[in-house]
Design a protein around this motif. Structure first.
Motif, PDB file in Angstrom:
ATOM      1  N   GLU A 125      -9.326  10.997  -2.727  1.00  0.00           N
ATOM      2  CA  GLU A 125     -10.173   9.792  -2.743  1.00  0.00           C
ATOM      3  C   GLU A 125      -9.782   8.858  -3.887  1.00  0.00           C
ATOM      4  OE1 GLU A 125     -14.231  11.825  -1.463  1.00  0.00           O
ATOM      5  OE2 GLU A 125     -14.489   9.724  -1.999  1.00  0.00           O
ATOM      6  N   LEU A 172      -7.735   4.839   5.671  1.00  0.00           N
ATOM      7  CA  LEU A 172      -6.919   5.584   4.711  1.00  0.00           C
ATOM      8  C   LEU A 172      -7.764   6.724   4.118  1.00  0.00           C
ATOM      9  CD1 LEU A 172      -4.021   5.301   3.874  1.00  0.00           C
ATOM     10  CD2 LEU A 172      -4.720   3.724   2.072  1.00  0.00           C
ATOM     11  N   GLU A 175      -7.069   4.882  -4.127  1.00  0.00           N
ATOM     12  CA  GLU A 175      -7.821   3.642  -4.420  1.00  0.00           C
ATOM     13  C   GLU A 175      -6.896   2.427  -4.590  1.00  0.00           C
ATOM     14  OE1 GLU A 175     -10.429   4.422  -7.691  1.00  0.00           O
ATOM     15  OE2 GLU A 175     -11.846   5.539  -6.410  1.00  0.00           O
ATOM     16  N   ALA A 217       0.843  -1.204   0.000  1.00  0.00           N
ATOM     17  CA  ALA A 217       0.000   0.000   0.000  1.00  0.00           C
ATOM     18  C   ALA A 217       0.883   1.262   0.000  1.00  0.00           C
ATOM     19  CB  ALA A 217      -0.935  -0.015   1.207  1.00  0.00           C
ATOM     20  N   LEU A 262     -10.115  -5.621   7.454  1.00  0.00           N
ATOM     21  CA  LEU A 262      -9.591  -5.145   6.181  1.00  0.00           C
ATOM     22  C   LEU A 262     -10.375  -3.919   5.702  1.00  0.00           C
ATOM     23  CD1 LEU A 262      -7.492  -5.599   4.003  1.00  0.00           C
ATOM     24  CD2 LEU A 262      -9.066  -7.177   2.885  1.00  0.00           C
ATOM     25  N   GLN A 263     -11.699  -4.022   5.831  1.00  0.00           N
ATOM     26  CA  GLN A 263     -12.539  -2.896   5.408  1.00  0.00           C
ATOM     27  C   GLN A 263     -12.204  -1.639   6.213  1.00  0.00           C
ATOM     28  OE1 GLN A 263     -15.942  -3.095   3.342  1.00  0.00           O
ATOM     29  NE2 GLN A 263     -14.996  -1.080   3.194  1.00  0.00           N
ATOM     30  N   LEU A 301      -3.883  -3.059   0.222  1.00  0.00           N
ATOM     31  CA  LEU A 301      -3.913  -3.527   1.619  1.00  0.00           C
ATOM     32  C   LEU A 301      -4.303  -5.000   1.700  1.00  0.00           C
ATOM     33  CD1 LEU A 301      -5.483  -0.458   3.475  1.00  0.00           C
ATOM     34  CD2 LEU A 301      -3.219  -1.445   3.872  1.00  0.00           C
ATOM     35  N   ALA A 302      -5.099  -5.444   0.718  1.00  0.00           N
ATOM     36  CA  ALA A 302      -5.495  -6.860   0.705  1.00  0.00           C
ATOM     37  C   ALA A 302      -4.302  -7.757   0.351  1.00  0.00           C
ATOM     38  CB  ALA A 302      -6.634  -7.072  -0.291  1.00  0.00           C
ATOM     39  N   GLN A 335      -5.675   1.295  -1.289  1.00  0.00           N
ATOM     40  CA  GLN A 335      -6.723   0.566  -0.535  1.00  0.00           C
ATOM     41  C   GLN A 335      -6.792  -0.889  -1.013  1.00  0.00           C
ATOM     42  OE1 GLN A 335      -9.883   3.506  -1.342  1.00  0.00           O
ATOM     43  NE2 GLN A 335     -10.233   3.570   0.871  1.00  0.00           N
ATOM     44  N   GLN A 336      -6.721  -1.064  -2.339  1.00  0.00           N
ATOM     45  CA  GLN A 336      -6.743  -2.436  -2.872  1.00  0.00           C
ATOM     46  C   GLN A 336      -5.502  -3.206  -2.425  1.00  0.00           C
ATOM     47  OE1 GLN A 336      -9.417  -3.585  -4.250  1.00  0.00           O
ATOM     48  NE2 GLN A 336     -10.273  -1.527  -4.033  1.00  0.00           N
ATOM     49  N   GLN A 388      -8.949  -0.071   5.103  1.00  0.00           N
ATOM     50  CA  GLN A 388      -9.120   0.680   3.855  1.00  0.00           C
ATOM     51  C   GLN A 388      -9.835   2.005   4.127  1.00  0.00           C
ATOM     52  OE1 GLN A 388     -11.107  -2.536   1.817  1.00  0.00           O
ATOM     53  NE2 GLN A 388      -9.227  -3.155   0.755  1.00  0.00           N
ATOM     54  N   ASN A 389     -10.865   1.932   4.979  1.00  0.00           N
ATOM     55  CA  ASN A 389     -11.636   3.146   5.263  1.00  0.00           C
ATOM     56  C   ASN A 389     -10.819   4.184   6.030  1.00  0.00           C
ATOM     57  OD1 ASN A 389     -13.722   1.861   4.033  1.00  0.00           O
ATOM     58  ND2 ASN A 389     -14.961   1.544   5.866  1.00  0.00           N
TER      59      ASN A 389
END
Ligand SMILES: Cc1cc2nc3c(=O)[nH]c(=O)nc-3n(C[C@H](O)[C@H](O)[C@H](O)COP(=O)(O)OP(=O)(O)OC[C@H]3O[C@@H](n4cnc5c(N)ncnc54)[C@H](O)[C@@H]3O)c2cc1C
Ligand code: FES
Ligand code: FES
Length: 480
Positions: free
Chosen positions: A424, A459, A428, A413, A452-453, A434-435, A431-432, A456-457
């Protein structure tokens, strides 16, 4: 010999088990049973006592949970208990206020509340409601309800809480100073098991080398649970709280160097100055009693995946100063954690200090997600240190707790953020990513998917708060 004042009486302990807690000592040896045992894990505050020690020739008062404080750590200090507050048959003003405001029903929690209020008024004559709530957040009451207790606390604000103890302060400070100057070995033992109180890093190293099975103990807020919850009998314990090098603060224009045995309460003012969002996180770490005891070194060495300070120290590129029989060396904290509760701490080694670079060009965002605001463990803790130029990310360090077996950086990330606008859309890909960095597990605090959610949020939250940094780390209470 371990020497301390129990209220106004001097106590010398020579042959005592190293694992004896202050609460056990009070209730079974000193026959002072005013302090109660509720949880024996630092959570309820029924056992709260006040400990005074001499700092800059004056007494400094702090509340502690006596159930998770080891009696050997009292060397050279004054232990104040609820039995001592009532003098000449008159209730202490905080006790009288609790009576007047109907602040006690079954009374089990009351001695703990009284000691927290006593300490609050010893340190501050005009506390605000927020300060009262902060002082009482580690004291649980199951029957009275908090409104009358807070009324009792506020009824004294601004009045000046005069008591006989205040007049004895100078004499107590002199007695404690004399005690620490005695040329005695500060230790106690039961058979071959010792409790040792070194005063220098050299002495600590020598004791660790001489006792290969010894365990270090700082605040004891993690370690003592092995005694009170798992009923373990440790071998020799070495207390770090009096080691000069481990309790020092050094400051330059480029860095802060914080001794590993400094408590959260000790470091909070400095962090407030340089990293306000880090200081606000500390406000949510445990309770005041826990922050008065718990140390940065203990939080790092404990290597819990849900410890709150490692994610921030990872984001800040902190450097650990380590010492062992092989000598002194430094290590970036990013290299320290090797697996679940595993670290690169050398055998017979210890953390002397934590160095934090000062990088004013970076903005620090810190978030703790837990089910309760106070005295709760994180489901996820996140810290982002971001450097922007014209709105574009130049440097990014993302530290997380609760996402893996160790506190960890999100390297994918971080890479995905570089060169992107901190917006924003710009985050993106990060955020992806991070998985790719994390596959968090489900446990009682949160599910892996939730974690995980949330990561992402958070960030996104940092992006939305970038023009309003004071919003960072405020009351983030969410439900898994
Ligand atoms: C009620 C309660 C609430 C809590 N809430 C939180 C929370 O919100 N967030 C959080 O992160 N933690 C929390 N904790 C855990 C704990 O308070 C922290 O991890 C604290 O920082 C531990 O520090 P300590 O000085 O008490 O460590 P100790 O218990 O003294 O030691 C912990 C471990 O570190 C080792 N150690 C200590 N100092 C050194 C050193 N200098 N070098 C090498 N090894 C060392 C010890 O040998 C031991 O293995 C909570 C604990 C309690 C009881
Ligand atoms: S007995 Fe609950 S905090 Fe000590
Ligand atoms: S008065 Fe009963 S628990 Fe507080």
């Amino acid at each position: 010999m371990i020497r301390f004042l129990l209220n106004d009486r001097e106590v010398c302990l020579e042959n005592s088990a190293p694992e004896m807690t202050v609460l056990e000592y009070l209730r079974t040896k000193a026959e002072q049973r005013g302090s109660k045992e509720g949880c024996a894990s630092g959570d309820c505050g029924a056992c709260t006592v006040v400990v005074a020690e001499v700092v800059k020739q004056r007494l400094r008062y702090r509340t502690l949970n006596s159930c998770i404080t080891l009696v050997g750590s009292l060397h050279g200090k004054q232990l104040l208990t609820v039995e001592h507050l009532q003098q000449h048959d008159a209730l202490h003003p905080v006790q009288q206020a609790m009576v007047d405001q109907h602040g006690s029903q079954c009374g089990f929690c009351t001695p703990g509340f009284i000691m927290s209020l006593f300490c609050l008024y010893r340190n501050d004559h005009q506390p605000t409601r927020a300060e009262v709530e902060r002082a009482l957040a580690g004291n649980l009451c199951r029957c009275t309800g908090y409104r009358p207790i807070i009324d009792a606390a506020l009824s004294l604000a601004g009045q000046g809480v005069a008591d006989a103890l205040a007049q004895q302060e100078a004499a107590v400070a002199t007695r404690l100073t004399d005690m620490l100057q005695q040329p005695i070995s500060a230790s106690m033992q039961a058979g071959q098991r010792h409790f040792l109180v070194p005063t220098s890093s050299d002495e600590l190293l020598a004791q660790l080398t001489a006792h290969p099975k010894a365990q270090l103990v700082a605040g004891g807020t993690d370690f003592s649970l092995t005694i009170t919850q798992q009923l373990q009998q440790p071998d020799t314990l070495i207390y770090t709280g009096r080691v000069a090098e481990l309790t020092q603060i050094e400051e330059s224009e480029q860095w802060l160097k914080l001794g590993a045995a400094l408590s959260y309460t000790d470091v909070e003012p400095l962090l407030q100055q340089h990293f306000p969002s880090f200081a606000r996180l500390l406000e949510r770490l445990g309770s005041l009693q826990v922050r008065n005891q718990g140390t940065l070194g203990g939080n790092i060495a404990n290597a819990s995946p849900i410890g709150d300070t490692p994610p921030v120290l990872l984001a800040l590129d902190a450097i650990l100063h380590l010492r062992s029989p092989a000598g002194r060396h430094t290590m970036p904290i990013a290299e320290f954690f090797t697996g679940y509760r595993q670290t690169k701490l050398p055998t017979s080694g210890f953390i002397e200090a934590i160095e934090i670079p000062l990088q004013p060009e970076r903005q620090l965002y810190v978030y703790k997600i837990s089910k309760r605001l106070d005295d709760d463990i994180s489901a996820v803790c996140a810290a982002f240190s971001i450097e922007l130029k014209d709105g574009v990310v130049q440097q990014a360090r993302l530290g997380f707790g609760g996402m893996a077996a160790t506190p960890a950086r999100a390297f994918h990330a971080e890479q995905a953020l570089l060169g992107q606008p901190f917006s924003e859309q710009g985050i993106e890909a990060a955020q992806q990513a991070l998985a790719q960095d994390f596959s968090p597990i489900d446990d009682v605090r949160a599910s892996g998917a939730y974690r995980l959610q949330v990561a992402q949020n958070l960030l996104l939250r940092a992006v939305l708060e970038q023009d309003n940094p004071t919003a960072e780390a405020l009351e983030v209470v969410q439900y898994a």
